[in-house]
Enzyme design. Structure first.
Site, PDB file in Angstrom:
ATOM      1  N   GLU A 414       0.804  -1.219   0.000  1.00 26.44           N
ATOM      2  CA  GLU A 414       0.000   0.000   0.000  1.00 26.44           C
ATOM      3  C   GLU A 414       0.835   1.266   0.000  1.00 26.44           C
ATOM      4  O   GLU A 414       0.478   2.260  -0.647  1.00 26.44           O
ATOM      5  CB  GLU A 414      -0.945   0.006   1.208  1.00 26.44           C
ATOM      6  CG  GLU A 414      -2.116  -0.929   1.115  1.00 26.44           C
ATOM      7  CD  GLU A 414      -1.824  -2.331   1.630  1.00 26.44           C
ATOM      8  OE1 GLU A 414      -2.760  -3.145   1.702  1.00 26.44           O
ATOM      9  OE2 GLU A 414      -0.651  -2.602   1.961  1.00 26.44           O
ATOM     10  N   HIS A 481     -11.372  -4.537   9.439  1.00 23.40           N
ATOM     11  CA  HIS A 481     -12.101  -4.334   8.186  1.00 23.40           C
ATOM     12  C   HIS A 481     -13.309  -3.422   8.394  1.00 23.40           C
ATOM     13  O   HIS A 481     -14.209  -3.386   7.554  1.00 23.40           O
ATOM     14  CB  HIS A 481     -12.589  -5.670   7.620  1.00 23.40           C
ATOM     15  CG  HIS A 481     -11.502  -6.636   7.286  1.00 23.40           C
ATOM     16  ND1 HIS A 481     -10.848  -7.372   8.241  1.00 23.40           N
ATOM     17  CD2 HIS A 481     -10.940  -6.982   6.090  1.00 23.40           C
ATOM     18  CE1 HIS A 481      -9.941  -8.141   7.653  1.00 23.40           C
ATOM     19  NE2 HIS A 481      -9.971  -7.916   6.355  1.00 23.40           N
TER      20      HIS A 481
END
Length: 678
Positions: A414, A481
């Site tokens: 990322e 999440h």
């Protein structure tokens, strides 16, 4: 005051390897090496005199690598990001010595407007990217600019530099892998001076290994070069061959350059960690006097002496000019330059012309397809967004229709992938990056908040980049999440953010964010992706998504929320209107940064009561900022304390029964508002 004219030999900033048989080329290399060395030494003197603030780092001992390498680079098309050891590279790449000195003096004519110190500057219009102190984070930007140049049809090469210490950081490994996967023409240079500040290489990596050998793990060529020999013909030829191969093959290379650090890490470094005699041994290896002696031995004494004298006189004249530049003034531009100026609207086609019934996810897909179809500068990147279509199928079908060059399935990296996107954005492309879950964006916090968000403030460069962040709970996905991260990111300046709650707003948000010249976060609540189909059409006023939207009108209180929380908020409002005969002005905030609160403030002036609801945790939550902004002007007109409703101060629990207890719900809203009403 006019800048002093440089010595004629410094008018040449380029070098071709075929020239190395001529004395002129070798004298040119020497002149730039001598300027870099004497410049670094004088900067240290000026710091010790108190004329330069902060601290200074030096490149003494690095000149035999950086000077020939940058003379060989094609400054018209290539890209680079220098480190704090590369003063000589800055001098060659662009601008006058006075401009670089202005940076050190942090005066009114500093290239960064005195907003950054030392060598934390660049020349973005000429693809010299400013560094930050977080080691390794600039490499991926060079990948992005170089990729952008290649997409523009230019045979560019990117040059990145990092030290033996920096070689341990994750960003560097991510960038090496990404460059290899993308087959980008990048020259990675390890400036190995044997110390990371005070930490020797023996404590940085396993004894008996060489840093360049890591190249094999990434499927690229690697080699080492000893730049302390002073043999500038051999050094330059080796570097020239590597650059030419990278430019021709579009494959990266990793070069471990053995250099010297002759002055410690920075001006304040006492070097008391060196063993007795070690500094003398380092100084004895200095390549600059070796090179000078070779030129003298070859009969160039007069030319070398003239170079020394001319550069000394010119350097001192430049110092005097920069010393007399006024100090910077704190004016309105400080705040104004946090964001790039508003961009002109893109001439979008009025499509879809007819109303379509779409889910929230389908509305985003439709907007992404529109962007890719109508603007060739666009590309989308993210994990699993290709054949699979993304974790939430939002990019489904885009790879098939637009190809890998426009819809790129990234490795799990990322930080480097975000840095790559930043580089693309700086150089004229307009990327959209999808994080598989908003939670994973924490891997790229430095890139988002310290690089992308600050670029315009410190360099004047726009970074038109969209970050898509699937966020929020209620779907039994647990702590990693389900995060709401708006407070984390928006506490840092330079980022814009939109949090849509309807398919139409999601469609509009993609277009409005995409054409902005700043990094924009789009928070997409996962619970909205497939919560029914709703009308979506072309909206010529799509930019209104930056403004709050009045969902319900009332008189009792002003109720502010956003995202999925608009649904229980509307249900609670309906309940209180029917059961308590109390109505609310209910606003969907939509644009979180910059905050446009005028309509909400006008409502509060009329209702004198405030409710703020958000899904993020209460402590340090975004609601605290909203309450502060809305009440600091209207405190004495309020008829009740503001009511702030948010999730509990805990990690997001997994089991549905526990997550229900964590998040705001319709029932909790009714209970808390009823108690507040009393």
């Amino acid at each position: 005051m006019a800048f002093p004219t440089p010595p004629a030999i410094l008018s040449e900033r380029d070098l071709n390897a075929s020239e190395l048989n001529s004395p002129a080329a070798l004298l040119r290399i020497y002149a730039w090496m001598h300027l870099a060395r004497t410049g670094d030494n004088r900067i240290l003197d000026l710091f010790r005199q108190g004329l330069i603030k902060g601290t200074v780092t030096g490149g003494q001992g690095n000149e035999a690598m950086i000077i020939p390498l940058i003379l060989l680079a094609d400054k018209a098309i290539d890209a680079v990001s220098f480190t704090h050891r590369d003063f000589g590279g800055h001098l060659i790449w662009s601008d006058h010595l006075c401009e670089h000195l202005n940076q050190y003096f942090a005066n009114a004519d500093s290239p960064t407007k005195a907003r950054e110190g030392n060598v934390h500057h660049g020349d973005v219009k000429n693809r010299s990217l400013p560094m930050i102190s977080h080691l390794g984070s600039m490499l991926s930007h060079v990948l992005g600019v170089t990729d952008s140049q290649r997409r523009h049809g230019k045979p560019a090469v990117g040059f990145t530099f990092f030290g033996d210490g920096g070689s341990s950081t994750g960003d560097i490994h991510e960038s090496l892998n990404l460059a290899s996967v993308l087959s980008l023409p990048i020259v990675f240079v390890i400036e190995n001076n044997k110390y990371a500040y005070s930490t020797p290489v023996s404590e940085q990596f396993t004894a008996g290994t060489e840093l360049y050998q890591r190249a094999a793990g990434y499927g690229m060529e690697g080699f080492s070069i000893d730049t302390t020999s002073g043999d500038m013909v051999a050094i330059t030829n080796t570097l020239a061959a590597a650059i030419e191969k990278v430019r021709t093959t579009s494959r990266p290379v990793l070069i471990e350059a053995h250099i010297l650090r002759m002055r410690g890490h920075a001006a304040y470094d006492t070097c008391d960690y060196l063993v007795p005699g070690e500094l003398d041994a380092i100084l004895a290896q200095d390549p600059l006097p070796k090179f000078r002696a070779k030129l003298v031995a070859d009969g160039h004494t007069a030319a070398v002496d003239k170079i020394d004298a001319d550069i000394h006189a010119w350097l001192e004249a430049c110092i005097q000019v920069s010393l007399h530049v006024p100090r910077p003034v704190a004016d309105a531009s400080l705040l104004a330059d946090v964001f790039a100026p508003e961009a002109p609207a893109i001439p979008w086609k009025p499509v879809p012309a007819a109303t379509e019934q779409l889910t929230f996810a389908q509305a985003i897909t439709t907007a992404l397809r529109k962007v890719l179809s109508e603007d060739p500068r666009s590309l989308i990147l993210g994990q699993d967004i290709g054949t699979y279509g993304g974790a939430f199928k939002v990019t489904d079908g885009l790879l098939k229709d637009f190809g890998r060059a426009r819809v790129f399935n990234t490795p799990l990296a990322e930080s480097a992938c975000t840095g790559w996107a930043i580089g693309l954005a700086i150089n004229g492309h307009r990327p959209i990056e999808e994080f598989q879950f908003a939670d994973f964006s924490t891997e790229a916090v430095t890139q988002i908040t310290l690089n992308a968000a600050t670029y315009h403030f410190r360099s004047g460069a726009a970074v038109p980049l969209v970050f898509r962040l699937p966020c929020g709970g209620g779907l039994t996905m647990g702590s990693f999440h389900s995060q709401e991260l708006e407070s984390l990111f928006l506490s840092m300046p330079g980022l814009k953010a939109i949090y849509p709650s309807t398919p139409q707003d999601a469609f509009n948000a993609i277009l409005a964010a995409y054409e902005d010249n700043n990094p924009v976060l789009i928070f997409e609540h996962k619970g909205l992706y497939r919560r029914g189909k709703h009308p979506v059409t072309w909206d010529k006023n799509y930019r209104d998504v930056w403004q709050p939207k009045l969902l319900r009108s009332g008189t009792y209180a002003t109720f502010v929320t956003y995202g999925e929380m608009t649904i229980p908020a509307a249900e609670a409002c309906a309940y209180f209107e029917s059961e308590y005969e109390k109505s609310f002005d209910l606003f969907d905030l939509r644009g979180l940064a910059p905050l446009n609160l005028e309509a909400i403030k006008a409502s509060l002036e009329r209702t004198h009561r405030l409710i703020v609801l958000h899904e993020g945790r209460r402590t340090h939550g975004f609601g605290a900022e909203l309450v502060a902004r809305l009440t600091e002007e209207h405190f004495f007109s309020l008829e009740a304390a503001p009511l702030r409703i948010a999730s509990a101060d805990m990690p997001v629990p997994f089991a549905p029964e526990l997550e229900l207890a964590y998040r705001p719900t319709r029932e909790k809203l009714i209970e808390q508002i009823a108690a507040w009403i009393g």
